[in-house]
Design an enzyme around this catalytic site. Structure first.
Site, PDB file in Angstrom:
ATOM      1  CE1 TYR A 256      19.734 134.665  16.705  1.00  0.00           C
ATOM      2  CE2 TYR A 256      18.329 132.841  16.621  1.00  0.00           C
ATOM      3  CZ  TYR A 256      18.527 134.143  15.963  1.00  0.00           C
ATOM      4  OH  TYR A 256      17.782 134.887  15.260  1.00  0.00           O
ATOM      5  CB  ILE A 257      17.169 131.506  21.683  1.00  0.00           C
ATOM      6  CG1 ILE A 257      17.055 131.317  19.957  1.00  0.00           C
ATOM      7  CG2 ILE A 257      16.043 132.144  22.590  1.00  0.00           C
ATOM      8  CD1 ILE A 257      15.854 130.404  19.933  1.00  0.00           C
TER       9      ILE A 257
ATOM     10  CB  ALA B 159      21.671 123.548  27.265  1.00  0.00           C
TER      11      ALA B 159
ATOM     12  CG  ASN C  16      23.622 116.218  24.185  1.00  0.00           C
ATOM     13  OD1 ASN C  16      24.178 117.083  24.827  1.00  0.00           O
ATOM     14  ND2 ASN C  16      23.951 115.400  23.565  1.00  0.00           N
TER      15      ASN C  16
ATOM     16  CE1 TYR D 189      15.216 120.614  18.863  1.00  0.00           C
ATOM     17  CE2 TYR D 189      13.322 121.305  17.274  1.00  0.00           C
ATOM     18  CZ  TYR D 189      14.207 121.737  18.399  1.00  0.00           C
ATOM     19  OH  TYR D 189      13.998 122.785  18.623  1.00  0.00           O
TER      20      TYR D 189
ATOM     21  CB  THR E 273      18.038 124.441  -3.033  1.00  0.00           C
ATOM     22  OG1 THR E 273      18.923 124.402  -3.663  1.00  0.00           O
ATOM     23  CG2 THR E 273      16.839 123.808  -3.796  1.00  0.00           C
TER      24      THR E 273
ATOM     25  NE  ARG F  45       7.844 125.931   8.186  1.00  0.00           N
ATOM     26  CZ  ARG F  45       6.934 125.217   7.044  1.00  0.00           C
ATOM     27  NH1 ARG F  45       5.975 126.076   6.804  1.00  0.00           N
ATOM     28  NH2 ARG F  45       7.394 124.127   6.912  1.00  0.00           N
TER      29      ARG F  45
HETATM   30  N1  UDP Z   1      13.843 126.502   3.339  1.00  0.00           N
HETATM   31  C1  UDP Z   1      14.271 126.435   1.932  1.00  0.00           C
HETATM   32  N2  UDP Z   1      15.661 126.769   1.836  1.00  0.00           N
HETATM   33  C2  UDP Z   1      16.769 126.330   2.563  1.00  0.00           C
HETATM   34  C3  UDP Z   1      16.383 126.486   4.080  1.00  0.00           C
HETATM   35  C4  UDP Z   1      14.985 126.407   4.485  1.00  0.00           C
HETATM   36  O1  UDP Z   1      13.440 126.688   1.192  1.00  0.00           O
HETATM   37  O2  UDP Z   1      17.433 126.155   2.327  1.00  0.00           O
HETATM   38  C5  UDP Z   1      12.633 126.726   3.609  1.00  0.00           C
HETATM   39  C6  UDP Z   1      12.020 125.382   4.292  1.00  0.00           C
HETATM   40  O3  UDP Z   1      11.327 124.362   3.442  1.00  0.00           O
HETATM   41  C7  UDP Z   1      10.763 125.948   5.205  1.00  0.00           C
HETATM   42  C8  UDP Z   1      11.329 127.367   5.582  1.00  0.00           C
HETATM   43  O4  UDP Z   1      12.412 127.641   4.620  1.00  0.00           O
HETATM   44  O5  UDP Z   1       9.733 126.075   4.554  1.00  0.00           O
HETATM   45  C9  UDP Z   1      11.945 127.455   7.013  1.00  0.00           C
HETATM   46  O6  UDP Z   1      12.747 126.604   7.305  1.00  0.00           O
HETATM   47  P1  UDP Z   1      13.739 126.305   8.491  1.00  0.00           P
HETATM   48  O7  UDP Z   1      14.527 125.262   8.302  1.00  0.00           O
HETATM   49  O8  UDP Z   1      14.425 127.702   8.646  1.00  0.00           O
HETATM   50  O9  UDP Z   1      12.628 126.310   9.548  1.00  0.00           O
HETATM   51  P2  UDP Z   1      11.654 125.179   9.874  1.00  0.00           P
HETATM   52  O10 UDP Z   1      10.213 125.950   9.590  1.00  0.00           O
HETATM   53  O11 UDP Z   1      11.837 123.876   9.172  1.00  0.00           O
HETATM   54  O12 UDP Z   1      11.502 125.173  11.384  1.00  0.00           O
END
Ligand code: UDP
Length: 322
Positions: free
Chosen positions: A11-12, A72, A90, A139, A204, A219
Site C-alpha cells: 500500500y505505501i 517490507a 520478518n 510490532y 464498532t 489520531r
Molecule cells: N478504531 C475503531 N474501530 C475500528 C478500528 C479502529 O474505533 O474498527 C479506532 C481505534 O481505536 C483508533 C483509531 O480508530 O483510535 C485508529 O485505529 P487504527 O487501527 O486505524 O490505527 P492506530 O491508531 O491503532 O495505529
C-alpha cells in the site's frame, strides 16, 4: 540513480514507487507479494519477486543500486502479540538481511519505514522525536529495534539512513494509479469503507469515554501520497548531507473516530452502520505528530491530507475496484 524499493507492491510502497518514478529515478521493486499485490506494480519499474529472508535473491537485487527504501514488514499489531516469532523473523531478521546485502554490494543510503507505534502510550498528546520510546506491542518493538540496529550499522558499516515514523497512513493516489485494496484490513478508514460496501454489517467504535472532544480516540491521519514524497526527499537529503536522521511524519492535527465516520458519511452520502463499543486495549486517547524536523531538514509539507481529500480518494478507489 536507481532505487531498490523493498516492499514496493504494498500500500505505501506502491505510492513511494510512483513518487520516485515521477521524480525521475529508476526503480527496482523487490516484493514477495504476500500482502503486496501485482496490480500495484508500475510498468516503468523493474520487478523482482523475492523474499527478504532469501539472502542470495536480495544480494542479486542489490546490484547496481544507489539507495534502498525498505517497507517490507509484517504490520498487524494484534497478530504481532500472538506471533512474535513471525515478526522477529520478518521484521528484524529480514531487515538485517537487507542491510547486510547493502554492505556486501556497497550500497550506502537507506530510507526506512518506521512507525508512531515506537512511542507506545506516551504521556503527551503531541509527540516529537525526543518523546521516549516505549512500544507496547511487538510490532512497535520490532521497528524500534530496527532503528537501534540502524544506528549501529551507521557507526560500524557507514550506512546512512532516514527512519520515517509514520502516523496514521490513509488515502489513495489521486490519479488512481494504485489500485490494490488491502485484504482483511485492520485500520479504521478501510473498515469504514468495507462497512459502506457491505463486507461488514456494522463496525464498532472502540471507546466513547476518552477525554477527547467527543469521547472517541483522536489520531493524526496523513495521506499516503504525502508519506511517499517524504521518502523521495529523504533520499535527496541523504545524498546531500550524508547524515542519519529519525523523523516523524504527520499533519500535527487530529481527527476523532466519530469525525472520521461522520465526514465519510457527508463526503460519500452513504450511511456507515456503527455502534459504540468498549475501548480497545493499548489505545491512547490522542496521538499527534510534531513534524517540524521533516519540514526543516527535508523541506517536506503535507499537501494531500485534508480529511475530505483523504476520504474522497479512498472512496473513489473502493467504488472502482471493490
Ligand atoms: N478504531 C475503531 N474501530 C475500528 C478500528 C479502529 O474505533 O474498527 C479506532 C481505534 O481505536 C483508533 C483509531 O480508530 O483510535 C485508529 O485505529 P487504527 O487501527 O486505524 O490505527 P492506530 O491508531 O491503532 O495505529
Amino acid at each position: 540513480m536507481r532505487i531498490l524499493v523493498v516492499g514496493g507492491a504494498g500500500y505505501i510502497g506502491s505510492h513511494v514507487v510512483k513518487e520516485l518514478l515521477n521524480t525521475g529515478y529508476d526503480v527496482r521493486v523487490f516484493d514477495n507479494l504476500s500482502t503486496g499485490q501485482e496490480i500495484n506494480l508500475f510498468e516503468k519499474a523493474e520487478f523482482i519477486r523475492g523474499d527478504i529472508l532469501d539472502v542470495p535473491a536480495l544480494e542479486k537485487a542489490m546490484k547496481g543500486i544507489d539507495g534502498v527504501v525498505h517497507l517490507a514488514a509484517k504490520k498487524a499489531v494484534g497478530e504481532s502479540m500472538e506471533k512474535p516469532d513471525l515478526y522477529a523473523l520478518n521484521n528484524l531478521n529480514g531487515t538485517i538481511n537487507v542491510l547486510n546485502a547493502m554492505v556486501k554490494e556497497g550500497v550506502k543510503y537507506f530510507v526506512f519505514s518506521s512507525t508512531a507505534a515506537v512511542y507506545g502510550m506516551p504521556e503527551v498528546e503531541v509527540l516529537d522525536e525526543q518523546t521516549p520510546l516505549n512500544p507496547i506491542n511487538f510490532y512497535g518493538f520490532s521497528k524500534k529495534m530496527i532503528e537501534d540496529v540502524l544506528s549501529w550499522y551507521d557507526k560500524l558499516k557507514g550506512i546512512k539512513f532516514v527512519a520515517l515514523r509514520y502516523f496514521n497512513a490513509v488515502g489513495y493516489d489521486k490519479e488512481g494509479d494504485v489500485k490494490g485494496l488491502e485484504k482483511n484490513p485492520q485500520n479504521l478508514l478501510p473498515i469504514i469503507m468495507e462497512t459502506i460496501f457491505g463486507v461488514r454489517e456494522k463496525m464498532t467504535v472502540f471507546g466513547s469515554d476518552y477525554p477527547t472532544k467527543d469521547g472517541t480516540c483522536v489520531r493524526d491521519y496523513i495521506h499516503v501520497s504525502d508519506l511517499a514524497s517524504a521518502h523521495e526527499l529523504a533520499f535527496k537529503y541523504l545524498l546531500k548531507s550524508n547524515e542519519s536522521q529519525v523523523m516523524n511524519l504527520g499533519t500535527g492535527s487530529g481527527h476523532s473516530v466519530k469525525e472520521m465516520i461522520e465526514t465519510t458519511q457527508a463526503v460519500t452520502k452513504k450511511k456507515v452502520a456503527y455502534e459504540m463499543g468498549a475501548r480497545r486495549s493499548g489505545d491512547p486517547a490522542a496521538l499527534m505528530a510534531y513534524s517540524e524536523k521533516a519540514k526543516e531538514l527535508l523541506g517536506w509539507q503535507p499537501k494531500h491530507s485534508s480529511l475530505e481529500n483523504i476520504i474522497e480518494s479512498t472512496y473513489r478507489i473502493y467504488q472502482k475496484y471493490f
